[in-house]
Write a protein that holds these residues in place. Sequence first.
Motif, PDB file in Angstrom:
ATOM      1  N   UNK A   1      40.657   5.228  16.609  1.00 29.43           N
ATOM      2  CA  UNK A   1      39.537   4.408  17.098  1.00 29.43           C
ATOM      3  C   UNK A   1      39.430   3.111  16.296  1.00 29.43           C
ATOM      4  N   UNK A   2      39.605   3.213  14.980  1.00 30.26           N
ATOM      5  CA  UNK A   2      39.531   2.040  14.100  1.00 30.26           C
ATOM      6  C   UNK A   2      40.646   1.035  14.413  1.00 30.26           C
ATOM      7  N   UNK A   3      41.861   1.531  14.603  1.00 31.05           N
ATOM      8  CA  UNK A   3      42.989   0.642  14.896  1.00 31.05           C
ATOM      9  C   UNK A   3      42.800  -0.068  16.234  1.00 31.05           C
TER      10      UNK A   3
ATOM     11  N   UNK B   1      38.788  13.446  19.404  1.00 34.68           N
ATOM     12  CA  UNK B   1      39.297  14.589  18.656  1.00 34.68           C
ATOM     13  C   UNK B   1      39.379  15.859  19.477  1.00 34.68           C
ATOM     14  N   UNK B   2      39.201  15.748  20.788  1.00 38.00           N
ATOM     15  CA  UNK B   2      39.242  16.931  21.642  1.00 38.00           C
ATOM     16  C   UNK B   2      40.661  17.408  21.929  1.00 38.00           C
ATOM     17  N   UNK B   3      41.645  16.535  21.734  1.00 40.08           N
ATOM     18  CA  UNK B   3      43.040  16.903  21.941  1.00 40.08           C
ATOM     19  C   UNK B   3      43.916  16.059  21.036  1.00 40.08           C
TER      20      UNK B   3
ATOM     21  N   UNK C   1      53.452   7.103  11.395  1.00 37.16           N
ATOM     22  CA  UNK C   1      52.794   8.286  11.960  1.00 37.16           C
ATOM     23  C   UNK C   1      51.995   9.005  10.883  1.00 37.16           C
ATOM     24  N   UNK C   2      52.478   8.976   9.641  1.00 40.94           N
ATOM     25  CA  UNK C   2      51.717   9.584   8.540  1.00 40.94           C
ATOM     26  C   UNK C   2      50.355   8.923   8.390  1.00 40.94           C
ATOM     27  N   UNK C   3      50.299   7.606   8.555  1.00 39.95           N
ATOM     28  CA  UNK C   3      49.014   6.899   8.473  1.00 39.95           C
ATOM     29  C   UNK C   3      48.097   7.346   9.614  1.00 39.95           C
ATOM     30  N   UNK C   4      48.630   7.411  10.827  1.00 49.51           N
ATOM     31  CA  UNK C   4      47.817   7.860  11.962  1.00 49.51           C
ATOM     32  C   UNK C   4      47.273   9.266  11.739  1.00 49.51           C
ATOM     33  N   UNK C   5      48.088  10.116  11.176  1.00 51.33           N
ATOM     34  CA  UNK C   5      47.689  11.508  10.970  1.00 51.33           C
ATOM     35  C   UNK C   5      46.796  11.707   9.754  1.00 51.33           C
ATOM     36  N   UNK C   6      46.552  10.627   8.997  1.00 46.50           N
ATOM     37  CA  UNK C   6      45.682  10.730   7.835  1.00 46.50           C
ATOM     38  C   UNK C   6      46.378  11.295   6.611  1.00 46.50           C
ATOM     39  N   UNK C   7      47.710  11.339   6.631  1.00 42.42           N
ATOM     40  CA  UNK C   7      48.464  11.886   5.492  1.00 42.42           C
ATOM     41  C   UNK C   7      48.628  10.857   4.381  1.00 42.42           C
ATOM     42  N   UNK C   8      48.390   9.589   4.698  1.00 43.63           N
ATOM     43  CA  UNK C   8      48.463   8.517   3.715  1.00 43.63           C
ATOM     44  C   UNK C   8      47.467   7.427   4.107  1.00 43.63           C
TER      45      UNK C   8
ATOM     46  N   UNK D   1      40.319  11.108   9.565  1.00 42.66           N
ATOM     47  CA  UNK D   1      40.968  11.940  10.570  1.00 42.66           C
ATOM     48  C   UNK D   1      41.742  11.083  11.571  1.00 42.66           C
ATOM     49  N   UNK D   2      42.626  11.750  12.303  1.00 42.03           N
ATOM     50  CA  UNK D   2      43.455  11.072  13.301  1.00 42.03           C
ATOM     51  C   UNK D   2      42.599  10.310  14.305  1.00 42.03           C
ATOM     52  N   UNK D   3      41.602  10.972  14.864  1.00 38.99           N
ATOM     53  CA  UNK D   3      40.801  10.318  15.909  1.00 38.99           C
ATOM     54  C   UNK D   3      40.027   9.120  15.358  1.00 38.99           C
TER      55      UNK D   3
END
Length: 135
Positions: free
Chosen positions: A9-11, A39-41, A59-66, A3-5
């Motif tokens: 956090x990992x990065x 993940x609250x916002x 941004x795709x990586x941040x959003x978990x799309x890839x 997930x994004x959050x």
Amino acid sequence: MTSFNERLRELRSRKKISQQELSDRLGFNRATYARYETGNTQPDFDTLKKLADFFEVSTDYLLGRTDKPRSSIQSDGFDEKEQAEFEAFINNPEHGIFFKDYLDAPEERREEMRIIFKALMEKERNRKPGQRQGE
């Protein structure tokens, strides 16, 4: 899929900086940034781009799309096949010792590692069957 959050956090952890330090560098309120990590916002588009630029990921990586941190366009001349070979190579424990700091390295160092990898692969392509490495 991450997930994004979790990815955010990992990065940040890889860069070894606090939420406050990141917030200060990017001009965010720390509490707002903390809500992104919990993940609250979700950030707005401009904030998402700032985060992607700061972490040098798409941004795709941040959003978990890839799961590819950078698009093939961002991979300094690597096409998708070369990028996949490179990622497999650096994730191999036998080679990983040399490339272990790749993700945390400054961009100039990462470029040097990609150049070295390309040189190694070119030498391997020219090697004849049965020929030992380096001959």
